[in-house]
Motif scaffolding. Structure first.
Motif, PDB file in Angstrom:
ATOM      1  N   ASN A   1       0.847  -1.188   0.000  1.00 30.89           N
ATOM      2  CA  ASN A   1       0.000   0.000   0.000  1.00 30.89           C
ATOM      3  C   ASN A   1       0.886   1.241   0.000  1.00 30.89           C
ATOM      4  OD1 ASN A   1      -2.902  -1.041   0.579  1.00 30.89           O
ATOM      5  ND2 ASN A   1      -1.626  -2.131   2.046  1.00 30.89           N
ATOM      6  N   ASN A   2       0.588   2.203  -0.857  1.00 28.64           N
ATOM      7  CA  ASN A   2       1.261   3.494  -0.781  1.00 28.64           C
ATOM      8  C   ASN A   2       0.798   4.201   0.488  1.00 28.64           C
ATOM      9  OD1 ASN A   2       2.557   3.124  -3.271  1.00 28.64           O
ATOM     10  ND2 ASN A   2       0.780   3.911  -4.374  1.00 28.64           N
ATOM     11  N   ILE A   3       1.679   4.946   1.101  1.00 26.02           N
ATOM     12  CA  ILE A   3       1.317   5.588   2.367  1.00 26.02           C
ATOM     13  C   ILE A   3       1.804   7.029   2.419  1.00 26.02           C
ATOM     14  CG2 ILE A   3       1.193   3.454   3.716  1.00 26.02           C
ATOM     15  CD1 ILE A   3       3.986   4.046   4.755  1.00 26.02           C
ATOM     16  N   ILE A   4       1.120   7.798   3.243  1.00 24.97           N
ATOM     17  CA  ILE A   4       1.495   9.176   3.547  1.00 24.97           C
ATOM     18  C   ILE A   4       1.705   9.235   5.053  1.00 24.97           C
ATOM     19  CG2 ILE A   4       0.822  11.603   3.436  1.00 24.97           C
ATOM     20  CD1 ILE A   4      -1.215  10.683   1.222  1.00 24.97           C
ATOM     21  N   ILE A   5       2.911   9.526   5.479  1.00 29.48           N
ATOM     22  CA  ILE A   5       3.228   9.519   6.900  1.00 29.48           C
ATOM     23  C   ILE A   5       3.399  10.951   7.405  1.00 29.48           C
ATOM     24  CG2 ILE A   5       4.151   7.179   7.000  1.00 29.48           C
ATOM     25  CD1 ILE A   5       6.942   8.276   6.617  1.00 29.48           C
ATOM     26  N   VAL A   6       2.856  11.192   8.592  1.00 26.74           N
ATOM     27  CA  VAL A   6       2.848  12.538   9.167  1.00 26.74           C
ATOM     28  C   VAL A   6       3.321  12.464  10.616  1.00 26.74           C
ATOM     29  CG1 VAL A   6       1.435  14.552   9.731  1.00 26.74           C
ATOM     30  CG2 VAL A   6       0.900  13.180   7.703  1.00 26.74           C
ATOM     31  N   SER A   7       4.257  13.318  10.964  1.00 25.07           N
ATOM     32  CA  SER A   7       4.769  13.373  12.328  1.00 25.07           C
ATOM     33  C   SER A   7       5.544  14.675  12.492  1.00 25.07           C
ATOM     34  CB  SER A   7       5.671  12.165  12.608  1.00 25.07           C
ATOM     35  OG  SER A   7       6.252  12.250  13.886  1.00 25.07           O
ATOM     36  N   ARG A   8       5.985  14.950  13.705  1.00 32.19           N
ATOM     37  CA  ARG A   8       6.744  16.184  13.906  1.00 32.19           C
ATOM     38  C   ARG A   8       8.254  15.986  13.800  1.00 32.19           C
ATOM     39  NH1 ARG A   8       5.576  17.362  20.349  1.00 32.19           N
ATOM     40  NH2 ARG A   8       6.271  15.361  21.169  1.00 32.19           N
ATOM     41  N   ASP A   9       8.704  14.730  13.686  1.00 27.40           N
ATOM     42  CA  ASP A   9      10.135  14.440  13.632  1.00 27.40           C
ATOM     43  C   ASP A   9      10.562  14.155  12.192  1.00 27.40           C
ATOM     44  OD1 ASP A   9      12.731  13.349  13.841  1.00 27.40           O
ATOM     45  OD2 ASP A   9      12.330  12.702  15.905  1.00 27.40           O
ATOM     46  N   GLU A  10      11.094  15.165  11.522  1.00 26.82           N
ATOM     47  CA  GLU A  10      11.449  15.017  10.100  1.00 26.82           C
ATOM     48  C   GLU A  10      12.567  14.007   9.895  1.00 26.82           C
ATOM     49  OE1 GLU A  10      12.210  17.701   6.120  1.00 26.82           O
ATOM     50  OE2 GLU A  10      12.454  18.640   8.093  1.00 26.82           O
ATOM     51  N   ARG A  11      13.511  13.951  10.801  1.00 31.04           N
ATOM     52  CA  ARG A  11      14.617  13.003  10.638  1.00 31.04           C
ATOM     53  C   ARG A  11      14.098  11.571  10.606  1.00 31.04           C
ATOM     54  NH1 ARG A  11      19.136  12.791  15.241  1.00 31.04           N
ATOM     55  NH2 ARG A  11      17.285  12.097  16.378  1.00 31.04           N
ATOM     56  N   ASP A  12      13.200  11.238  11.513  1.00 30.45           N
ATOM     57  CA  ASP A  12      12.629   9.885  11.537  1.00 30.45           C
ATOM     58  C   ASP A  12      11.781   9.623  10.302  1.00 30.45           C
ATOM     59  OD1 ASP A  12      13.852   9.327  13.907  1.00 30.45           O
ATOM     60  OD2 ASP A  12      12.079   9.609  15.156  1.00 30.45           O
ATOM     61  N   LEU A  13      11.023  10.615   9.873  1.00 31.12           N
ATOM     62  CA  LEU A  13      10.181  10.454   8.690  1.00 31.12           C
ATOM     63  C   LEU A  13      11.012  10.165   7.442  1.00 31.12           C
ATOM     64  CD1 LEU A  13       7.590  13.336   9.220  1.00 31.12           C
ATOM     65  CD2 LEU A  13       7.141  10.883   9.365  1.00 31.12           C
ATOM     66  N   LYS A  14      12.106  10.883   7.287  1.00 31.90           N
ATOM     67  CA  LYS A  14      12.986  10.664   6.132  1.00 31.90           C
ATOM     68  C   LYS A  14      13.557   9.252   6.145  1.00 31.90           C
ATOM     69  CE  LYS A  14      14.631  15.364   5.125  1.00 31.90           C
ATOM     70  NZ  LYS A  14      15.819  16.253   5.109  1.00 31.90           N
TER      71      LYS A  14
ATOM     72  N   PHE B   1       5.089  14.304   5.624  1.00 29.49           N
ATOM     73  CA  PHE B   1       4.851  15.709   5.970  1.00 29.49           C
ATOM     74  C   PHE B   1       5.159  15.909   7.450  1.00 29.49           C
ATOM     75  CE2 PHE B   1       2.199  14.828   2.331  1.00 29.49           C
ATOM     76  CZ  PHE B   1       2.372  15.952   1.537  1.00 29.49           C
ATOM     77  N   VAL B   2       5.822  17.001   7.739  1.00 29.05           N
ATOM     78  CA  VAL B   2       6.172  17.331   9.118  1.00 29.05           C
ATOM     79  C   VAL B   2       5.034  18.141   9.736  1.00 29.05           C
ATOM     80  CG1 VAL B   2       7.826  18.489  10.625  1.00 29.05           C
ATOM     81  CG2 VAL B   2       8.618  17.346   8.544  1.00 29.05           C
ATOM     82  N   LEU B   3       4.551  17.690  10.880  1.00 33.13           N
ATOM     83  CA  LEU B   3       3.456  18.393  11.550  1.00 33.13           C
ATOM     84  C   LEU B   3       3.561  18.219  13.052  1.00 33.13           C
ATOM     85  CD1 LEU B   3       0.689  19.817  11.736  1.00 33.13           C
ATOM     86  CD2 LEU B   3      -0.371  17.562  11.452  1.00 33.13           C
ATOM     87  N   ASP B   4       3.562  19.316  13.775  1.00 37.66           N
ATOM     88  CA  ASP B   4       3.439  19.299  15.229  1.00 37.66           C
ATOM     89  C   ASP B   4       1.951  19.439  15.544  1.00 37.66           C
ATOM     90  OD1 ASP B   4       3.413  19.607  17.938  1.00 37.66           O
ATOM     91  OD2 ASP B   4       4.733  21.360  17.995  1.00 37.66           O
ATOM     92  N   ALA B   5       1.297  18.305  15.818  1.00 44.73           N
ATOM     93  CA  ALA B   5      -0.157  18.298  15.993  1.00 44.73           C
ATOM     94  C   ALA B   5      -0.611  18.967  17.284  1.00 44.73           C
ATOM     95  CB  ALA B   5      -0.678  16.860  15.960  1.00 44.73           C
ATOM     96  N   SER B   6       0.320  19.335  18.163  1.00 47.47           N
ATOM     97  CA  SER B   6      -0.077  20.039  19.389  1.00 47.47           C
ATOM     98  C   SER B   6      -0.368  21.518  19.120  1.00 47.47           C
ATOM     99  CB  SER B   6       1.015  19.917  20.455  1.00 47.47           C
ATOM    100  OG  SER B   6       2.186  20.624  20.073  1.00 47.47           O
ATOM    101  N   SER B   7      -0.080  21.960  17.898  1.00 44.41           N
ATOM    102  CA  SER B   7      -0.343  23.345  17.505  1.00 44.41           C
ATOM    103  C   SER B   7      -1.560  23.401  16.586  1.00 44.41           C
ATOM    104  CB  SER B   7       0.875  23.934  16.787  1.00 44.41           C
ATOM    105  OG  SER B   7       0.540  25.131  16.102  1.00 44.41           O
ATOM    106  N   PHE B   8      -2.587  24.119  16.976  1.00 45.59           N
ATOM    107  CA  PHE B   8      -3.774  24.246  16.136  1.00 45.59           C
ATOM    108  C   PHE B   8      -3.431  24.941  14.824  1.00 45.59           C
ATOM    109  CE2 PHE B   8      -7.252  26.938  14.587  1.00 45.59           C
ATOM    110  CZ  PHE B   8      -8.176  25.951  14.269  1.00 45.59           C
ATOM    111  N   GLU B   9      -2.643  26.009  14.892  1.00 48.01           N
ATOM    112  CA  GLU B   9      -2.313  26.775  13.685  1.00 48.01           C
ATOM    113  C   GLU B   9      -1.534  25.923  12.688  1.00 48.01           C
ATOM    114  OE1 GLU B   9      -3.429  29.628  12.717  1.00 48.01           O
ATOM    115  OE2 GLU B   9      -4.586  29.850  14.556  1.00 48.01           O
ATOM    116  N   LYS B  10      -0.597  25.128  13.180  1.00 49.16           N
ATOM    117  CA  LYS B  10       0.187  24.272  12.282  1.00 49.16           C
ATOM    118  C   LYS B  10      -0.684  23.173  11.682  1.00 49.16           C
ATOM    119  CE  LYS B  10       4.651  25.127  14.483  1.00 49.16           C
ATOM    120  NZ  LYS B  10       5.779  24.551  15.265  1.00 49.16           N
TER     121      LYS B  10
END
Length: 248
Positions: free
Chosen positions: A25-38, A55-64
């Motif tokens: 399955n193709n996947i899209i992974i999202v987290s705040r740690d870009e090094r781990d994602l890469k 995609f890098v995302l800090d989900a604790s931030s509403f604006e982000k």
């Protein structure tokens, strides 16, 4: 088509990413740690010859979270499922939290999921297909003195998925919610626990096998369902007395 996985750089989210990729399955992974994602993207693409976006995302931030969802809204047309093995804990989490800590905990554990669903669910409704998987915690089964905001957020998340389950009754959209006990993740590392920890690898396999099913809630490990049922039958005065006794 692909699966979108929030919180996928470690723990359960990472295991889910790997089992989906292993099954091509193709996947899209999202987290705040870009090094781990890469690193995960590179490993999965080389092992399984699939397409991985991150995609890098800090989900604790509403604006982000808002910016991510609005900037990448075209992604939702290409996904067949979204999974939310996402969450955040703070060492000092109680009723007396400062407002920023409480806001971050609520946003990371429930707010980001709710806002993401407000953007993804309409797309699934339009095509009348898709699977949505949420992950709660047995911490939300009853009020508690520590991890108070985390537990409250997880209880709210459970209610949100119950509403989602009801809202999809006349559709082909699948909704699933896992209420999870202690897992073998970094959050439980070094902690002395009365009950054994569940395996993230095993749970990831269960999640994958259940992707075509529809259910309001299940527990993992399954024996937590009995423990939670007993806890909820206890008079709350007894629970309060227990806390009072433990403080002596």
């Amino acid at each position: 088509m692909s699966y979108l996985i929030f919180g996928s750089s470690s723990g359960l989210g990472k295991e889910i990413a790997y089992i989906l990729a292993k099954n091509l399955n193709n996947i899209i992974i999202v987290s705040r740690d870009e090094r781990d994602l890469k690193a995960i993207k590179s490993d999965l693409e080389s092992k399984f010859r699939i397409d991985v976006k991150y995609f890098v995302l800090d989900a604790s931030s509403f604006e982000k979270t808002k910016t991510f969802l609005e900037t990448n809204k075209n992604l939702f047309n290409e996904i067949q499922g979204v999974l939310f093995p996402i969450g955040m804990m703070e060492q000092k989490d109680e009723i007396l939290n400062d407002i920023s800590t409480s806001n971050n905990l609520i946003q990371a554990n429930m707010g980001a999921v709710a806002y993401s669903l407000s953007k993804i669910f309409p797309v699934f409704l339009e095509k009348n297909s898709g699977v949505i998987v949420g992950f709660g915690s047995i911490s939300g089964s009853i009020g508690r003195e520590i991890n108070s905001i985390y537990a409250a957020s997880k209880r709210g998340l459970e209610s949100l998925f119950e509403s989602l389950f009801i809202s999809t009754v006349n559709t082909k959209i699948k909704v699933q919610f896992y209420n999870i006990g202690y897992l073998d993740t970094n959050l439980s590392y070094g902690k002395k626990l009365l009950l054994p920890k569940g395996s993230t690898k095993k749970l990831a396999k269960i999640v994958y096998m259940n992707l075509n099913k529809n259910f309001k809630k299940t527990y993992y490990p399954i024996w937590w369902s009995l423990i939670v049922a007993i806890i909820r039958l206890l008079p709350f005065a007894l629970v309060r007395f227990f806390y009072k006794f433990m403080k002596k």
